[in-house]
Design a protein around this motif. Structure first.
Motif, PDB file in Angstrom:
ATOM      1  N   ALA A 125      14.152 -44.166 -53.559  1.00  0.00           N
ATOM      2  CA  ALA A 125      13.413 -44.841 -52.494  1.00  0.00           C
ATOM      3  C   ALA A 125      12.183 -44.022 -52.116  1.00  0.00           C
ATOM      4  O   ALA A 125      12.243 -42.792 -52.006  1.00  0.00           O
ATOM      5  N   VAL A 126      11.062 -44.694 -51.929  1.00  0.00           N
ATOM      6  CA  VAL A 126       9.815 -44.036 -51.537  1.00  0.00           C
ATOM      7  C   VAL A 126       9.696 -44.099 -50.017  1.00  0.00           C
ATOM      8  O   VAL A 126       9.585 -45.185 -49.439  1.00  0.00           O
ATOM      9  N   GLU A 127       9.684 -42.933 -49.360  1.00  0.00           N
ATOM     10  CA  GLU A 127       9.688 -42.889 -47.902  1.00  0.00           C
ATOM     11  C   GLU A 127       8.499 -42.138 -47.301  1.00  0.00           C
ATOM     12  O   GLU A 127       8.280 -42.216 -46.085  1.00  0.00           O
ATOM     13  N   THR A 128       7.702 -41.433 -48.097  1.00  0.00           N
ATOM     14  CA  THR A 128       6.737 -40.498 -47.511  1.00  0.00           C
ATOM     15  C   THR A 128       5.286 -40.959 -47.586  1.00  0.00           C
ATOM     16  O   THR A 128       4.400 -40.241 -47.106  1.00  0.00           O
ATOM     17  N   ASN A 129       5.010 -42.123 -48.134  1.00  0.00           N
ATOM     18  CA  ASN A 129       3.614 -42.547 -48.256  1.00  0.00           C
ATOM     19  C   ASN A 129       2.921 -42.702 -46.907  1.00  0.00           C
ATOM     20  O   ASN A 129       1.704 -42.542 -46.803  1.00  0.00           O
ATOM     21  N   LEU A 271      -6.191 -46.951 -43.044  1.00  0.00           N
ATOM     22  CA  LEU A 271      -5.222 -46.313 -43.933  1.00  0.00           C
ATOM     23  C   LEU A 271      -3.865 -47.001 -43.841  1.00  0.00           C
ATOM     24  O   LEU A 271      -3.201 -47.230 -44.859  1.00  0.00           O
ATOM     25  N   SER A 272      -3.459 -47.344 -42.630  1.00  0.00           N
ATOM     26  CA  SER A 272      -2.169 -48.007 -42.452  1.00  0.00           C
ATOM     27  C   SER A 272      -2.121 -49.346 -43.166  1.00  0.00           C
ATOM     28  O   SER A 272      -1.083 -49.749 -43.712  1.00  0.00           O
ATOM     29  N   LEU A 276      -0.724 -46.106 -46.255  1.00  0.00           N
ATOM     30  CA  LEU A 276      -0.794 -44.658 -46.404  1.00  0.00           C
ATOM     31  C   LEU A 276      -0.605 -43.876 -45.121  1.00  0.00           C
ATOM     32  O   LEU A 276      -0.420 -42.682 -45.157  1.00  0.00           O
ATOM     33  N   LEU A 277      -0.656 -44.506 -43.977  1.00  0.00           N
ATOM     34  CA  LEU A 277      -0.498 -43.788 -42.734  1.00  0.00           C
ATOM     35  C   LEU A 277      -0.031 -44.766 -41.674  1.00  0.00           C
ATOM     36  O   LEU A 277      -0.561 -45.881 -41.590  1.00  0.00           O
ATOM     37  N   SER A 278       0.931 -44.363 -40.871  1.00  0.00           N
ATOM     38  CA  SER A 278       1.406 -45.271 -39.832  1.00  0.00           C
ATOM     39  C   SER A 278       1.672 -44.488 -38.566  1.00  0.00           C
ATOM     40  O   SER A 278       1.788 -43.267 -38.579  1.00  0.00           O
ATOM     41  N   GLY A 279       1.756 -45.206 -37.469  1.00  0.00           N
ATOM     42  CA  GLY A 279       2.056 -44.564 -36.206  1.00  0.00           C
ATOM     43  C   GLY A 279       0.832 -43.921 -35.582  1.00  0.00           C
ATOM     44  O   GLY A 279      -0.246 -43.932 -36.100  1.00  0.00           O
TER      45      GLY A 279
END
Length: 279
Positions: A125-129, A271-272, A276-279
């Motif tokens: 599972a990909v979790e860090t993008n 980016l989100s 690529l970036l969230s929060g």
């Protein structure tokens, strides 16, 4: 990108050009690579002339020879030669003549799409993008590789300029280039044959005492260096018809009001939107 006179110029003189004054002590003996780095200037005007596919492949090989974080290799390049596409990109980012007139426009892409596909095919599972660290790694490694490419281009007699204004309208550029999820345009690099009539030379940089700290950061070191640099840069621009140039004013336009970011204050949202970036 050098003249016959440049080839014969010694390292000490090249350093003096770079700072607008000699170093206080005698510089170390230079090398052809260091001298090429010291000669660098941004090239925004180009003559007609081919940049061949073989040359492009050589530039990318040089780019891929740069250091990469954990060997992730999370960047890609889209090479744009089509005139209509260059024109559309230029319009999208605010009108950049050098994007329109260069022989090839290279767009560096922070690319976690490829890495995601590789990892997902292993069943992981990909979790860090969406984490900031990965985004930073993508931008840092893109910059390292692109500088290698520009240095290689200059060694071939070509010239170029980095185009950060790709980030003025990155989603439009991403759409033009067909970028998938987890891929984001970081900056461009216009490459072509330098026009010797362009009014530009080696632009001075801050004195080393303003940027080089020994053992610990010296919070007072910048002041005299910045004052000296203000004068050096004013003298540089005065040679090209801009006698009222101010580095401090330029900084104020970018580091001061948020409007100086030219819309890039939306970067987190942009980016989100590409994952690529969230929060």
């Amino acid at each position: 990108m050098s003249t016959a006179r440049d080839v014969q110029t010694d390292t000490a003189e090249l350093i003096a050009r770079r700072y607008g004054a000699p170093l206080e002590g005698a510089p170390a003996e230079g090398t052809p690579v260091v001298d090429l780095q010291l000669r660098h200037r941004s090239v925004r005007r180009y003559l007609p002339g081919e940049v061949s596919d073989a040359q492009l492949e050589l530039l990318i090989a040089a780019a891929q020879s740069g250091s990469q974080s954990s060997n992730l290799q999370v960047w890609s390049v889209v090479a744009v030669r089509d005139q209509d596409r260059k024109d559309r990109i230029s319009t999208a980012i605010g009108g950049r003549r050098y994007v329109e007139e260069c022989e090839v426009f290279l767009v560096w892409v922070v690319d976690f799409h490829r890495a995601t596909q590789v990892v997902e095919r292993t069943g992981t599972a990909v979790e860090t993008n969406a984490y900031l660290e990965n985004t930073l790694v993508g931008f840092v490694d893109s910059g390292i590789s692109a500088q290698n490419a520009l240095l290689a281009a200059e060694s071939l007699g070509l010239g170029g300029v980095f185009v950060g204004s790709v980030r003025n309208n990155p989603l439009a550029v991403a759409e033009e280039l067909g970028l998938p999820e987890y891929a984001f345009p970081a900056f461009g690099l216009a490459i072509g044959h330098p026009d010797p009539a362009e009014e530009a030379d080696t632009k001075p940089r801050l004195p080393q005492r303003a940027v080089l700290h020994h053992e610990q950061y010296d919070d007072a070191a910048w002041e005299s260096g910045a004052e000296e640099y203000e004068e050096r840069l004013r003298e540089y621009y005065a040679r090209y018809g801009k006698p009222d140039y101010s580095w401090a004013r330029t900084l104020g336009g970018r580091v001061g009001p948020a409007e100086g970011l030219h819309g890039r204050q939306q970067m987190r949202e942009w980016l989100s939107s590409k994952g690529l970036l969230s929060g």
